[in-house]
Design an enzyme around this catalytic site. Structure first.
Site, mmCIF file in Angstrom:
data_model
loop_
_atom_site.group_PDB
_atom_site.id
_atom_site.type_symbol
_atom_site.label_atom_id
_atom_site.label_comp_id
_atom_site.label_asym_id
_atom_site.label_seq_id
_atom_site.Cartn_x
_atom_site.Cartn_y
_atom_site.Cartn_z
ATOM 1 N N ASP A 8 42.830 11.553 31.574
ATOM 2 C CA ASP A 8 43.325 10.199 31.835
ATOM 3 C C ASP A 8 43.000 9.316 30.632
ATOM 4 O O ASP A 8 42.323 8.296 30.757
ATOM 5 C CB ASP A 8 42.683 9.661 33.113
ATOM 6 C CG ASP A 8 42.966 10.568 34.295
ATOM 7 O OD1 ASP A 8 44.088 10.522 34.806
ATOM 8 O OD2 ASP A 8 42.075 11.352 34.680
ATOM 9 N N HIS A 34 35.681 17.100 37.283
ATOM 10 C CA HIS A 34 34.695 16.068 37.636
ATOM 11 C C HIS A 34 33.275 16.558 37.345
ATOM 12 O O HIS A 34 32.441 15.815 36.828
ATOM 13 C CB HIS A 34 34.775 15.736 39.127
ATOM 14 C CG HIS A 34 36.072 15.143 39.584
ATOM 15 N ND1 HIS A 34 36.970 15.845 40.355
ATOM 16 C CD2 HIS A 34 36.620 13.915 39.392
ATOM 17 C CE1 HIS A 34 38.011 15.068 40.629
ATOM 18 N NE2 HIS A 34 37.833 13.895 40.047
HETATM 19 P P1 AMP Z 1 39.647 10.764 39.571
HETATM 20 O O1 AMP Z 1 38.810 11.265 40.702
HETATM 21 O O2 AMP Z 1 40.974 11.420 39.447
HETATM 22 O O3 AMP Z 1 39.714 9.256 39.533
HETATM 23 O O4 AMP Z 1 38.875 11.191 38.245
HETATM 24 C C1 AMP Z 1 37.540 10.799 38.038
HETATM 25 C C2 AMP Z 1 37.176 11.138 36.619
HETATM 26 O O5 AMP Z 1 37.284 12.551 36.414
HETATM 27 C C3 AMP Z 1 38.091 10.467 35.584
HETATM 28 O O6 AMP Z 1 37.306 10.036 34.495
HETATM 29 C C4 AMP Z 1 39.012 11.582 35.206
HETATM 30 O O7 AMP Z 1 39.563 11.434 33.908
HETATM 31 C C5 AMP Z 1 38.085 12.778 35.268
HETATM 32 N N1 AMP Z 1 38.864 14.013 35.387
HETATM 33 C C6 AMP Z 1 39.832 14.282 36.290
HETATM 34 N N2 AMP Z 1 40.363 15.499 36.051
HETATM 35 C C7 AMP Z 1 39.720 16.003 34.963
HETATM 36 C C8 AMP Z 1 39.822 17.210 34.218
HETATM 37 N N3 AMP Z 1 40.711 18.165 34.537
HETATM 38 N N4 AMP Z 1 39.013 17.377 33.166
HETATM 39 C C9 AMP Z 1 38.110 16.409 32.816
HETATM 40 N N5 AMP Z 1 37.963 15.258 33.482
HETATM 41 C C10 AMP Z 1 38.757 15.050 34.538
#
Ligand code: AMP
Length: 281
Positions: A150, A37
């Site tokens: 994602d 994030h």
């Molecule tokens: P989430 O909190 O899981 O909804 O993720 C929020 C954002 O962070 C989304 O755009 C995800 O794709 C991104 N994200 C989550 N994990 C990763 C990671 N390991 N590397 C890069 N971006 C990430």
């Protein structure tokens, strides 16, 4: 860093930046933040005048009630991490603020919502489209940052933008990994120590697949992956799919020089982990 719960207050805070033609960058999240994030926040900080993040665990995108109930919530440390990463504003709405009226909105997302995550999590991408549509409507960002972990979600969001006409550029940031290759995920917090030791096998196997496809073809690679993963303690394959890299639709045949992607979902104990890679065959 300003922490805001109400749309009306958010609008007031952003008004002066809008009037001054400042570039508003946006990083939507569900919290339980990690370096993945923060990489999005960092890129947003480099490229935009105002960095806005949001934390909202969106009930509409959870088809599994227990997954929603167990989703990690770590607001205090999230806010500290965002402040240290140079965030200007965090929007932390509750569910009534996000969905003030009962509506059965539906988006014509096309085939992308029927494959892979869409197939195994029915309704998930309608929920994702709905929450990001609403967040974009209140933040009105010039640029929004998403992670390649994602990747299918990014395709869905681009489709939602096409449908709704939001004036927002989608920026894609690479997947951030732990030192052993495991893709960072908020759900990793839910792994036991023993499960955590098994989890890196997912990326290890995924990385070996392009060569296996070259020698055994796509179907042979599916068998190899499932066999490899299902022999690691706690791991079981939910799906593996080789796709065209642009449409994310299933790739039927494999020809040298083709741009392909591989998407996998693997259970590690009760925790569902996803990952993907892109490569040239
Ligand atoms: P989430 O909190 O899981 O909804 O993720 C929020 C954002 O962070 C989304 O755009 C995800 O794709 C991104 N994200 C989550 N994990 C990763 C990671 N390991 N590397 C890069 N971006 C990430």
């Amino acid at each position: 860093m300003k922490v805001i719960e109400k749309v009306i207050e958010l609008d007031g805070f952003l008004a002066s930046f809008r009037a001054g033609k400042k570039v508003i960058g946006f990083v939507p999240t569900m919290g339980a933040l990690h370096r993945g994030h923060l990489s999005l926040v960092g890129k947003c900080r480099e490229e935009c005048d105002v960095v806005c993040a949001s934390i909202f665990v969106n009930p509409l995108q959870f088809n599994d009630k227990s997954d929603f109930a167990h989703y990690p919530r770590t607001l205090e440390s999230d806010l500290e991490m965002l402040e240290n990463a140079g965030c200007d504003l965090v929007f932390v709405p509750d569910v009534n603020e996000m969905y003030p009226v009962q509506e059965n909105k539906s988006y014509a997302l096309g085939e992308i919502e029927n494959v892979m995550e869409g197939k195994y999590r029915p309704g998930h991408y309608q929920g994702v489209a709905r929450v990001v549509d609403r967040l974009f409507a209140v933040v009105r960002p010039a640029r929004a940052y998403f992670g390649a972990k994602d990747y299918q979600q990014i395709m869905v969001i681009k489709k939602m933008i096409e449908i709704t006409g939001h004036d927002t550029e989608v920026e894609i940031c690479p997947t951030v990994r732990e030192h052993d290759g495991l893709a960072m995920s908020s759900r990793n917090m839910r792994l036991s120590e023993a499960e955590r030791r098994s989890a890196p096998a997912i990326y290890m196997a995924l990385s070996a697949l392009p060569d296996i496809i070259r020698s055994n073809g796509i179907e042979g690679a599916y068998d190899w992956f499932a066999n490899y993963i299902n022999n690691v303690p706690f791991l079981s394959t939910e799906y593996i799919q080789v796709t065209a890299s642009d449409t994310l639709m299933p790739a039927g045949s494999a020809e040298k020089g083709q741009l392909l992607a591989i998407f996998v979902s693997v259970f590690c104990g009760k925790v569902r982990l996803i990952d993907n890679i892109f490569f040239v065959l």
